[in-house]
Scaffold this motif. Structure first.
Motif, short mmCIF file in Angstrom:
data_model
loop_
_atom_site.label_atom_id
_atom_site.label_comp_id
_atom_site.label_asym_id
_atom_site.label_seq_id
_atom_site.Cartn_x
_atom_site.Cartn_y
_atom_site.Cartn_z
N HIS A 115 0.88 -1.17 0.00
CA HIS A 115 0.00 0.00 0.00
C HIS A 115 0.91 1.22 0.00
O HIS A 115 1.62 1.47 0.97
CB HIS A 115 -0.91 0.00 1.22
CG HIS A 115 -2.02 1.01 1.12
ND1 HIS A 115 -1.86 2.31 1.51
CD2 HIS A 115 -3.27 0.91 0.62
CE1 HIS A 115 -2.99 2.96 1.29
NE2 HIS A 115 -3.86 2.14 0.75
N ARG A 117 -3.36 0.57 -3.21
CA ARG A 117 -2.97 -0.82 -3.04
C ARG A 117 -2.51 -1.42 -4.36
O ARG A 117 -3.03 -1.08 -5.42
CB ARG A 117 -4.12 -1.65 -2.47
CG ARG A 117 -4.59 -1.16 -1.12
CD ARG A 117 -5.63 -2.06 -0.50
NE ARG A 117 -6.87 -2.10 -1.27
CZ ARG A 117 -7.94 -2.83 -0.94
NH1 ARG A 117 -7.91 -3.59 0.14
NH2 ARG A 117 -9.02 -2.80 -1.69
N GLU A 122 -6.82 -4.65 6.57
CA GLU A 122 -5.57 -3.92 6.79
C GLU A 122 -4.80 -4.56 7.94
O GLU A 122 -5.34 -4.72 9.04
CB GLU A 122 -5.86 -2.45 7.09
CG GLU A 122 -4.62 -1.59 7.15
CD GLU A 122 -4.96 -0.13 7.33
OE1 GLU A 122 -4.64 0.42 8.40
OE2 GLU A 122 -5.54 0.46 6.40
N GLY A 179 -0.40 -1.60 8.02
CA GLY A 179 -1.22 -0.89 7.05
C GLY A 179 -1.22 -1.54 5.68
O GLY A 179 -1.58 -0.90 4.69
#
Length: 175
Positions: free
Chosen positions: A40, A45, A118, A122
């Motif tokens: 990400h 993404r 997530e 992250g």
């Protein structure tokens, strides 16, 4: 013990290069676990399907992934500096196909296949994966057509211990 047989026309002299098609055919005979590598970054993404994943060390926990620099998401991994290795179960073949470019999905659309959440860093993590390794990049080395991403593992999630997805002979199988 049987001696390996050279492919007709193959050269044993180190000065001669092995023909790419012969190399690919030989590699297709290697059974490999299937993973989806995700990140990400600034542009959102991204991910790709990979079989070239290996443990480097357990002290500190470190692994490597080989990334073809020609794929669209390659720059996202360099920019992000972190990645997740999602080890796929046999029932997650559709995820592998999507991130491998089958079905025509690109970029963010690929995350519509499978259930994603997530993770601690992250990063996009596949719910129900056999295991997920979340890594910070410690080195990127360019080798031929690929970047070798070396990552320090900062989080591991163990999923169900079930049948794994493998790749052999240019096709998927359950092991």
């Amino acid at each position: 013990m049987d001696q390996p047989k050279a492919h007709e026309g193959a050269h044993h002299d180190a000065a001669h290069a092995v023909e790419a098609g012969l190399y690919r055919e030989a590699m297709s005979r290697l059974v490999a676990a299937v993973h989806v590598i995700t990140t990400h970054g600034p542009d959102g993404r991204a991910g790709f399907t990979a079989t070239a994943v290996a443990s480097v060390s357990d002290s500190p926990p470190t692994l490597l992934v080989c990334l073809n620099r020609r794929i669209r998401s390659a720059s996202a991994f360099r920019q992000s500096g972190r990645f997740a290795v999602n080890m796929l179960g046999a029932e997650q073949q559709s995820v592998a196909e999507s991130f491998g470019g089958r079905g025509g999905l690109e970029g963010e659309q690929r995350f519509g296949v499978g259930h994603w959440h997530e993770g601690a860093l992250g990063l996009p993590c596949l719910t129900g994966a056999i295991a997920v390794f979340q890594c910070r990049m410690v080195e990127i080395r360019t080798v031929a057509t690929h970047d070798v991403l070396v990552g320090r593992v900062e989080a591991v999630t163990l999923g169900p211990d079930k049948a794994k997805l493998a790749y052999l002979g240019r096709g998927f199988l359950s092991v």
